[in-house]
Design a protein around this motif. Sequence first.
Motif, mmCIF file in Angstrom:
data_model
loop_
_atom_site.group_PDB
_atom_site.id
_atom_site.type_symbol
_atom_site.label_atom_id
_atom_site.label_comp_id
_atom_site.label_asym_id
_atom_site.label_seq_id
_atom_site.Cartn_x
_atom_site.Cartn_y
_atom_site.Cartn_z
ATOM 1 N N ARG A 335 51.942 37.955 50.609
ATOM 2 C CA ARG A 335 52.036 36.886 51.610
ATOM 3 C C ARG A 335 52.776 35.671 51.041
ATOM 4 N N LYS A 336 53.878 35.949 50.343
ATOM 5 C CA LYS A 336 54.744 34.926 49.749
ATOM 6 C C LYS A 336 54.028 34.104 48.680
ATOM 7 N N MET A 337 52.966 34.671 48.089
ATOM 8 C CA MET A 337 52.232 34.000 47.013
ATOM 9 C C MET A 337 52.312 34.844 45.754
ATOM 10 N N ASP A 338 52.542 34.197 44.621
ATOM 11 C CA ASP A 338 52.449 34.875 43.334
ATOM 12 C C ASP A 338 50.983 34.885 42.923
ATOM 13 N N VAL A 339 50.391 36.072 42.857
ATOM 14 C CA VAL A 339 48.954 36.181 42.623
ATOM 15 C C VAL A 339 48.682 37.140 41.468
ATOM 16 N N VAL A 340 47.449 37.023 40.939
ATOM 17 C CA VAL A 340 46.936 37.933 39.913
ATOM 18 C C VAL A 340 45.992 38.911 40.598
ATOM 19 N N ILE A 341 46.274 40.196 40.459
ATOM 20 C CA ILE A 341 45.478 41.231 41.116
ATOM 21 C C ILE A 341 44.536 41.863 40.099
ATOM 22 N N PRO A 342 43.207 41.797 40.320
ATOM 23 C CA PRO A 342 42.274 42.526 39.446
ATOM 24 C C PRO A 342 42.445 44.022 39.643
ATOM 25 N N ALA A 343 42.448 44.752 38.535
ATOM 26 C CA ALA A 343 42.672 46.208 38.631
ATOM 27 C C ALA A 343 41.528 46.970 37.960
ATOM 28 N N THR A 344 40.482 47.227 38.691
ATOM 29 C CA THR A 344 40.144 46.718 40.014
ATOM 30 C C THR A 344 39.110 45.599 39.872
ATOM 31 N N LEU A 345 38.773 44.917 40.977
ATOM 32 C CA LEU A 345 37.757 43.870 40.903
ATOM 33 C C LEU A 345 36.411 44.444 40.467
ATOM 34 N N GLU A 346 36.045 45.593 41.003
ATOM 35 C CA GLU A 346 34.744 46.202 40.684
ATOM 36 C C GLU A 346 34.622 46.504 39.190
ATOM 37 N N SER A 347 35.636 47.118 38.607
ATOM 38 C CA SER A 347 35.566 47.439 37.175
ATOM 39 C C SER A 347 35.624 46.178 36.320
ATOM 40 N N ASN A 348 36.348 45.159 36.770
ATOM 41 C CA ASN A 348 36.408 43.901 36.018
ATOM 42 C C ASN A 348 35.076 43.165 36.038
ATOM 43 N N VAL A 349 34.361 43.253 37.157
ATOM 44 C CA VAL A 349 33.045 42.608 37.241
ATOM 45 C C VAL A 349 32.066 43.265 36.264
ATOM 46 N N VAL A 350 32.142 44.585 36.144
ATOM 47 C CA VAL A 350 31.298 45.281 35.168
ATOM 48 C C VAL A 350 31.600 44.792 33.763
ATOM 49 N N SER A 351 32.881 44.663 33.425
ATOM 50 C CA SER A 351 33.270 44.175 32.098
ATOM 51 C C SER A 351 32.851 42.721 31.887
ATOM 52 N N LEU A 352 32.905 41.919 32.958
ATOM 53 C CA LEU A 352 32.517 40.508 32.849
ATOM 54 C C LEU A 352 31.042 40.365 32.504
ATOM 55 N N HIS A 353 30.185 41.143 33.128
ATOM 56 C CA HIS A 353 28.750 41.058 32.851
ATOM 57 C C HIS A 353 28.439 41.543 31.433
#
Length: 490
Positions: A335-353
């Motif tokens: 949508r014309k925005m330069d963004v950072v995409i988690p790959a994937t959000l679910e697996s990143n949340v597991v790593s964050l905890h």
Amino acid sequence: MESRKRRTARSRSFSREREEYSDLDIPISRGEEQRRTVEKGNGRADTYEEEVYHHPRRQRGSESKRGKRKKSNLLKGALFLVLFLCGIFFLWRFISPYIGSQYRTIAIFGLDSRDGTKEAGALSDVIMLATINKRSGEIKLCSVYRDTYAEINGNGKYHKMNEAYFLGGHEQAIAALERNLDIHIDDYVSFTWSAVAKGISALGGVDLELSDAEFYYINAFITETVQSTGIPSVHLEHAGENHLDGIQAVAYGRLRLMDTDFNRTARQRKVLSLAMDKAKKAGPVKMVSVATQVLPEISTSMSMADFTDLATQLGRLHLGETSGFPFARTTMKLRKMDVVIPATLESNVVSLHTFLYGEENYQPSSTVKNISAHIAEVSGVTKPMENAEEAGTGGGTVRKKDKKQEGNSEKKKEGEKQESSTEQTKESKLETEEESSSREEESSIEVKKESKESKTEEEEKNTGGNASFGPAGDIGNNQEEGPEENVENP
């Protein structure tokens, strides 16, 4: 009877002493009358009053002893109270880490706010999570990249993570972090560049090493930070080891042109860790000075008791690992925005905890799974990726367009110098011509003056030297006034 006679004799002698020394100003006091009971021989009890004489010096001595005993008792009580409170304090310090949750999570927002606002409308360029392990004293820092694509308002709106703070202040930003990351945030702290600059300067600054590319850009950021905060500072003179004041440290934490935003967050964590080291070595007086300068510049949910508790625990607190979220990521334009995409959000949340709380095999909530599925659908990143290499500080390269712009600016400066030199030569020529013409005019004026003076001398000789005296002389000198004036004043 004999004892009564002796007592009566003593009473009479005391009365005579009072009469003999009545003219002397000596305090003589009588004690309270004491009632005594004397048994008579026939078994009856006879009561009488006896006056007891108290010596004034003995009385004052007994009073001073009682006063000393009272003071000593008060001192003992105060000492006991202090020791009791100290015991409670150290006991609480020992047992408090084991009461309640093991971890305390604090959200940290660094705001790019030129007008000083700390709520909606401010850009949260810094988003960090700090977790404190109350039992071990370990602090972990995790930067949440501001361009992370996330659900920001609870109603299905997706945007960059820092947009949540811009739209709804700290409340919406905290809710977005909790919803996207499955965490509970206990407190938050929002601060502006001015607060960081004042705090680091009050701690005495920080020492760090600048790469050539970092040095290439930092002075421009120092200038901009000075203009936005109004706090004075100076430019740095070289790369390598430098001692930075508060403004210079803030400028260092804003650098990203030579590399990426991921490296910028690493610089921010580095500055924060150096400031924490300085705070641990600082004494209570300096920390009070830091608090008085920084607290008015921040917005926080923490009370003074919370800050006091952290200050008492400062000696046992230590900084552990630092990292950035999402760990596994990719970048793209949505949508014309330069963004950072988690790959994937679910697996990143597991790593964050696992990173923040040491939780193994964490199971994300349904909310996180739904958000992760939406991000995977719009981005096309459906499978977990390996964690990206940890971004560091130092290094970086100067951009080609900046080098080209610098070359153009140098050429422009050289051209301006040449133009200024030619203008100076032209001005010098004009000045010499003007000087010569002015000199010629001055010489002609002097010649005219000399001719006039010679004429006046000849006229004075013809009038006998009286042309300057009387009405006739005035008329002769004022012939230029016209004939009418000469007629009116013959």
